[in-house]
Enzyme design. Structure first.
Site, PDB file in Angstrom:
ATOM      1  N   HIS A 191      -2.511-115.350 -14.738  1.00 23.69           N
ATOM      2  CA  HIS A 191      -3.209-114.783 -15.880  1.00 23.69           C
ATOM      3  C   HIS A 191      -3.486-115.936 -16.856  1.00 23.69           C
ATOM      4  CE1 HIS A 191      -0.995-111.398 -14.154  1.00 23.69           C
ATOM      5  NE2 HIS A 191      -1.894-110.593 -14.706  1.00 23.69           N
ATOM      6  N   HIS A 230      12.080-140.669 -10.497  1.00 23.55           N
ATOM      7  CA  HIS A 230      11.314-139.689 -11.285  1.00 23.55           C
ATOM      8  C   HIS A 230      10.581-138.780 -10.316  1.00 23.55           C
ATOM      9  CE1 HIS A 230       7.600-142.052 -10.541  1.00 23.55           C
ATOM     10  NE2 HIS A 230       8.429-143.079 -10.608  1.00 23.55           N
TER      11      HIS A 230
END
Length: 329
Positions: free
Chosen positions: A9, A177
């Protein structure tokens, strides 16, 4: 490659896909489908149909949607009819889930297999600090009593062939990372990640952050360079498949000259600081870096220059040439 539809949405799907690609790099066969306030169910269904038609292999499609029972889910559920054996829908979309799905495509060609993988990652990505706020885990079933005491492996024991396997050795200013913990880990499949840095080994906060950033099923460690040289010679690590990370080419050179048996280095990133020449979006070099990399090449070390597995390798010679030209100005 499994096609992925990210559906939500509002513009959440487009935003989370952008965030994902900042971490793991540009992705093929993945589309964001958004249901905006002025749209009807047929609008997002049409986006999904167009996305599926654009995929290289429309027989394998994974839908990652925001809400179970919402319009994006309902339209995906309507499309899955007739493809129940190969397609899959997972709701509760979050960033760890999407990153895991992208990374899993390197090792799996099944949308349904990836669906089972990303569920645990999505759940594991929900954490809280302070940890006292976390719900109490259920007590595990009692483990069987060991037949003999389980202690440290005696020094001198030879496990396997007694040699540690380096599935990837990488130079990266940020060490561990997202790009490393997902894309590279999925590609090279280590059972250990070892960050080799004197600086970080003596920085408790950075050390803890790296150890906690390891993906599920992989242990992360931070060790000083001299310790890594010892580990390389330790025959007890014969079954270890290591992804080894260096902050700088200087650290890598010191380890290799100390005996760490690395023949190939992946150059991921070298951060820009004053006095360094920018040679690509991810790499900056000064004169010391140039000299160090040239010495590594003279020792027979091969360079693979790319941030993520899907990138095309760049030329280290061209980078060195550009750095020299920029520094000479």
């Amino acid at each position: 490659m499994v096609g992925i539809i990210v559906a939500s949405h509002g513009s959440f799907a487009a935003g989370i896909l952008q965030s994902c690609q900042m971490i793991v790099g540009e992705q093929e066969n993945i589309k964001a489908c958004t249901l905006m306030p002025s749209d009807g169910p047929e609008d997002i269904r049409r986006q999904m149909e167009e996305a599926i038609a654009s995929f290289d292999d429309p027989s394998q499609v994974l839908f990652l949607v925001d809400l179970w029972g919402g319009t994006p889910f309902n339209q995906a559920n309507g499309l899955i009819a007739g493809h129940e054996d190969t397609w899959a829908i997972v709701s509760g979309l979050n960033l760890p889930m999407l990153i895991e799905a992208c990374g899993s495509r390197f090792t799996s060609e099944s949308a349904q297999e990836i669906a089972t993988i990303v569920i645990d990652t999505a759940i594991d990505g929900v954490k809280v600090k302070p940890e006292t706020l976390a719900p109490k885990a259920k007590a595990p079933a009692a483990a069987p009593v060991a037949a003999a005491p389980q202690g440290a492996i005696p020094e001198g024991t030879v496990i396997g062939d007694g040699k540690i396997k380096y599935v990837l050795a990488r130079i990266d200013t940020r060490l561990l990372h997202g790009q490393v913990a997902t894309a590279w880990t999925k590609t090279v499949q280590p059972n250990r990640i070892i960050a080799v840095s004197d600086n970080v080994a003596h920085d408790d906060l950075r050390k803890q952050m790296i150890e906690q950033a390891a993906p599920p099923g992989v242990k992360a460690h931070v060790v000083p360079i001299d310790k890594m040289i010892q580990v390389d010679k330790d025959t007890r690590f014969g079954n270890t498949k290591a992804l080894i990370l260096f902050e700088t080419p200087q650290d890598a050179l010191r380890a290799i000259k100390g005996g760490v048996s690395i023949k190939k280095l992946n150059l991921g990133s070298m951060a820009h600081t004053p006095g360094k020449a920018v040679v690509s979006k991810a790499v900056a070099m000064d004169q010391k870096d140039i000299e160090t990399i040239e010495e590594l090449i003279s020792l027979g070390v091969e360079f693979d220059v790319r941030k993520v597995p899907g990138d095309s390798p760049a030329s280290i010679k061209d980078m060195l040439k550009k750095a020299k030209q920029e520094l000479a100005k």
